[in-house]
Scaffold this active site. Structure first.
Site, PDB file in Angstrom:
ATOM      1  N   ASN A   1      -5.811   5.424   9.596  1.00  0.00           N
ATOM      2  CA  ASN A   1      -5.678   5.656   8.141  1.00  0.00           C
ATOM      3  C   ASN A   1      -6.573   6.831   7.802  1.00  0.00           C
ATOM      4  O   ASN A   1      -7.670   6.942   8.344  1.00  0.00           O
ATOM      5  CB  ASN A   1      -6.204   4.468   7.331  1.00  0.00           C
ATOM      6  CG  ASN A   1      -5.265   3.290   7.372  1.00  0.00           C
ATOM      7  OD1 ASN A   1      -4.206   3.366   7.969  1.00  0.00           O
ATOM      8  ND2 ASN A   1      -5.677   2.207   6.744  1.00  0.00           N
TER       9      ASN A   1
ATOM     10  N   LYS B   1       3.604   5.435 -16.319  1.00  0.00           N
ATOM     11  CA  LYS B   1       4.203   4.208 -15.781  1.00  0.00           C
ATOM     12  C   LYS B   1       5.710   4.385 -15.638  1.00  0.00           C
ATOM     13  O   LYS B   1       6.302   4.039 -14.629  1.00  0.00           O
ATOM     14  CB  LYS B   1       3.890   3.059 -16.746  1.00  0.00           C
ATOM     15  CG  LYS B   1       3.727   1.725 -16.121  1.00  0.00           C
ATOM     16  CD  LYS B   1       2.333   1.396 -15.702  1.00  0.00           C
ATOM     17  CE  LYS B   1       1.741   2.358 -14.715  1.00  0.00           C
ATOM     18  NZ  LYS B   1       0.344   2.146 -14.455  1.00  0.00           N
TER      19      LYS B   1
ATOM     20  N   ARG C   1       0.818  -1.214   0.000  1.00  0.00           N
ATOM     21  CA  ARG C   1       0.000   0.000   0.000  1.00  0.00           C
ATOM     22  C   ARG C   1       0.853   1.266   0.000  1.00  0.00           C
ATOM     23  O   ARG C   1       0.344   2.348  -0.248  1.00  0.00           O
ATOM     24  CB  ARG C   1      -0.916   0.005   1.235  1.00  0.00           C
ATOM     25  CG  ARG C   1      -1.915  -1.123   1.224  1.00  0.00           C
ATOM     26  CD  ARG C   1      -2.548  -1.296   2.572  1.00  0.00           C
ATOM     27  NE  ARG C   1      -3.432  -0.221   2.924  1.00  0.00           N
ATOM     28  CZ  ARG C   1      -4.758  -0.263   2.817  1.00  0.00           C
ATOM     29  NH1 ARG C   1      -5.338  -1.353   2.372  1.00  0.00           N
ATOM     30  NH2 ARG C   1      -5.501   0.745   3.183  1.00  0.00           N
TER      31      ARG C   1
HETATM   32  C1  F6R Z   1      -0.477   4.382 -11.540  1.00  0.00           C
HETATM   33  C2  F6R Z   1      -1.509   4.098 -10.569  1.00  0.00           C
HETATM   34  C3  F6R Z   1      -2.341   5.235 -10.095  1.00  0.00           C
HETATM   35  C4  F6R Z   1      -3.785   4.774  -9.868  1.00  0.00           C
HETATM   36  C5  F6R Z   1      -4.610   5.898  -9.257  1.00  0.00           C
HETATM   37  C6  F6R Z   1      -6.060   5.506  -9.077  1.00  0.00           C
HETATM   38  O1  F6R Z   1       0.209   3.223 -11.898  1.00  0.00           O
HETATM   39  O2  F6R Z   1      -1.662   3.001 -10.141  1.00  0.00           O
HETATM   40  O3  F6R Z   1      -2.295   6.308 -10.975  1.00  0.00           O
HETATM   41  O4  F6R Z   1      -4.322   4.372 -11.093  1.00  0.00           O
HETATM   42  O5  F6R Z   1      -4.068   6.254  -8.021  1.00  0.00           O
HETATM   43  O6  F6R Z   1      -6.178   4.416  -8.225  1.00  0.00           O
HETATM   44  P1  F6R Z   1      -7.473   3.513  -8.215  1.00  0.00           P
HETATM   45  O7  F6R Z   1      -7.540   2.824  -9.539  1.00  0.00           O
HETATM   46  O8  F6R Z   1      -7.276   2.561  -7.081  1.00  0.00           O
HETATM   47  O9  F6R Z   1      -8.635   4.435  -8.023  1.00  0.00           O
END
Ligand code: F6R
Length: 604
Positions: free
Chosen positions: A98, A480, A27
């Protein structure tokens, strides 16, 4: 972001707490700590940096006890120091947290009036101080925690442990998820089921506003209004909670390699032999607008899907980053359908955007990887992407699985609206079904990409170019690369090159062009020629046809399998991810837990 674990056990808990925190490492965190109660005595250990620092500390200064809480902290308020690390303690109270206590400044002022001074810069310490203040005024631990909760604003998950209480933890959830695990004469709490997986598969998720008094005999759960609440105990699939590297050097490498299987699973679900398989209440026929909202990589998945919804269904489609959308408060209509895409299903901005839409649009749809997540639960319809746990901070398999689900939705929209004929629909579904095989072939590029990555690792800046639905993929390729290799990278629509970014081109700037031989290929090649004319170092990823036309004069080429035009971004995600991965490996960065990043962004 931060991770929480709590155990009321029958054995020494310190090793178990550290082991569980390891499962939450993915995380993202920059300090860690645990607290235990041993024969009624509360004590804690905390350390900055990786968990091995905490483990080392515990060797020299062990912490006994069968009851304990632990935390990995991703700094928000105050630097990553031992003093700011959790658990925070005040007198008989220890707490891990958190999320963010938004009114902590007001609460500090209130505490100051009562003569209480904080010792740290964190918002969390306020919770410990308030609880202690109420205990000093005569309340017991339970009453003091509930009184404290009533004062807190923001989004948080909290877990308390108390001096003198070997058999009590108090948990609360508002905005950040928290799961209670049931054992035999033991009880557990975790910020997600992954943390609890080795200990139990019997989980109860707290709902928004819930708090719980947990003893070894079980959990008494109360809702936000203080009424006793019955929350289901669920059996979770431990296989789904597996977080092993399976022989790979990094989770990211494993997750990239898993994509053919992940897509095959999602295809079996959403595109069985009988055709498109989406819930019956997902009907696009009376909709006049689609809004796609997400953050980061998930936002780029939405940006690709915009091309599909517009092409297949001829429906106006807007995309927005959740953090902008939520505060812009755009006008909505009852004929809009809002789609929220999130791997974790807990991203604070995306959740807030969903809440803004929920009363004002025809339907909200969540495309998520975690079916028990807040976004999945609050949307009218939840579509799981079925990618399995994604541990690497950089999203890979979730991205392609999100794309697949969105592609199926766009085809369904085309059909509902009578915009796609049977032959085209059949051709597109066939193309989607070919993806697992094609992704497998593309995985064969891993070795050549690893060689190219040695040169890319030397670069200061890298550009990605793409046209049409490959433009958002260029953005994703750049994201990325920058997040795990720390090389500055930007993605551009190829046609935008000469409107500014071409000024950056010289011999030292690699330009990665993602261009299948599609109807826009010649235009992209012209842009590529402009780069090469200025001695830019072009890496062209294209199919055999594309390379035969335009491969000459490039620095390097990657030969991709052929793919039906609209779905190329799903296939070309593989070289984009592999380029980022191998470049980061060549640079020696922390691929799975890049600096400053967190997997689940539960604060805005
Ligand atoms: C990049 C990445 C982040 C997530 C973004 C949204 O590799 O993982 O840009 O895509 O923080 O996260 P979620 O999809 O969990 O809402």
């Amino acid at each position: 972001m931060c991770g929480i674990i709590g155990v009321l056990g029958n054995h020494e808990v310190s090793p178990l707490l550290v082991e569980s925190l390891k499962r939450l490492e993915y995380r993202g965190y920059d300090s860690a700590g645990i607290a235990t109660v041993n024969n009624g005595k509360l004590d804690r250990r905390r350390a900055v940096g990786k968990l091995w620092n905490l483990s080392d500390l515990l060797v020299h200064e062990p912490l006994a006890g069968k009851s304990g809480i632990g935390h990995t902290r991703w700094a928000t308020h105050g630097a990553a120091t031992e003093g700011n690390a959790h658990p925070h303690r005040s007198g008989p109270v220890a707490v891990v947290h958190n999320g963010i206590i938004e009114n902590f400044r007001e609460l500090r002022a209130e505490l100051a009036e009562a003569g209480i001074t904080p010792e740290t810069q964190t918002d969390t310490e306020t919770v410990a101080l308030l609880t202690r203040m109420f205990m000093d005024r005569g309340m017991d631990a339970r009453a003091a925690a509930v009184e404290t909760l009533g004062k807190l604003e923001g989004a948080f998950a909290l877990l308390w442990l108390f001096d003198g209480e070997d058999d009590l933890m108090i948990a609360a959830r508002k905005g950040s998820p928290l799961a209670i695990g049931h054992g035999d004469g033991e009880m557990f709490v975790g910020s997600d089921a992954i943390a609890l997986a080795p200990m139990t598969d019997r989980i109860t998720y707290l709902e928004e506003g819930d708090y719980a008094f947990i003893t070894r005999a079980g959990a008494e759960i109360f809702d936000a209004a203080g009424r006793r609440a019955n929350r289901d105990e669920q059996r979770i699939d431990l296989g789904q909670a597996q977080v092993e590297k399976g022989g790979y050097k990094h989770f990211m490498a494993k997750e990239i390699a898993e994509q053919p299987v992940v897509l095959a699973d999602a295809l079996r679900h959403y595109l069985p032999a009988t055709g498109l398989n989406l819930p019956a209440d997902l009907d696009f026929s009376n909709i006049d607008r689609i809004i796609l909202i997400a953050c980061g990589t998930a936002h780029y998945a939405c940006a690709v899907a915009k091309y599909w919804f517009e092409e297949f269904a001829r429906i106006p489609c807007e995309i927005d980053v959740a953090s902008e959308f939520r505060y812009r408060e755009p006008p909505l209509s009852e004929r809009s359908l809002a789609i929220f895409v999130s791997q974790s299903g807990e991203t604070a901005d995306t959740l807030a955007a969903l809440r803004y839409c929920s009363e004002n649009v025809a339907k909200t749809v969540a495309v998520v990887n975690v079916p028990s997540s807040s976004i999945a639960r609050e949307a009218d319809i939840a579509l799981p992407i079925l990618a399995g746990v994604e541990v690497g901070v950089a999203s890979t398999k979730a991205f392609t699985a999100q794309l697949l689900v969105l592609a199926v939705m766009a085809l369904q929209a085309g059909r509902d609206r009578g915009q796609i004929d049977d032959a085209t629909l059949a051709a597109h579904t066939e193309a989607l079904r070919s993806l697992p095989g094609l992704l497998n072939q593309a995985m064969g590029l891993s070795e050549p990409i690893a060689k190219l990555a040695e040169s890319l690792a030397e670069a200061q800046d890298i550009l990605f170019l793409g046209r049409g639905p490959m433009y958002p993929l260029a953005l994703e390729g750049a994201l990325k690369l920058k997040e795990i290799s720390y090389i500055h990278a930007e993605g551009y629509a190829s046609g935008e090159l000469k409107h500014g970014p071409i000024a950056l081109i010289d011999r030292s700037v690699p330009v990665i062009v993602m261009a299948p031989h599609d109807r826009l290929f010649d235009k992209t090649v012209s842009n590529m020629q402009e780069v090469m004319a200025r001695h830019g170092m072009v890496l062209l990823a294209s199919d055999a046809k594309g390379l035969s036309v335009a491969g000459d004069g490039t620095w390097a080429t990657l030969q991709m399998p052929e793919i039906a035009e609209p779905f190329a971004p799903i296939l070309y995600a593989i070289p984009a991810q592999l380029l980022a991965y191998h470049t980061a490996v060549a640079k020696g960065t922390d691929v799975d837990q890049p600096r400053n990043l967190a997997k689940s962004v539960t604060v805005e």
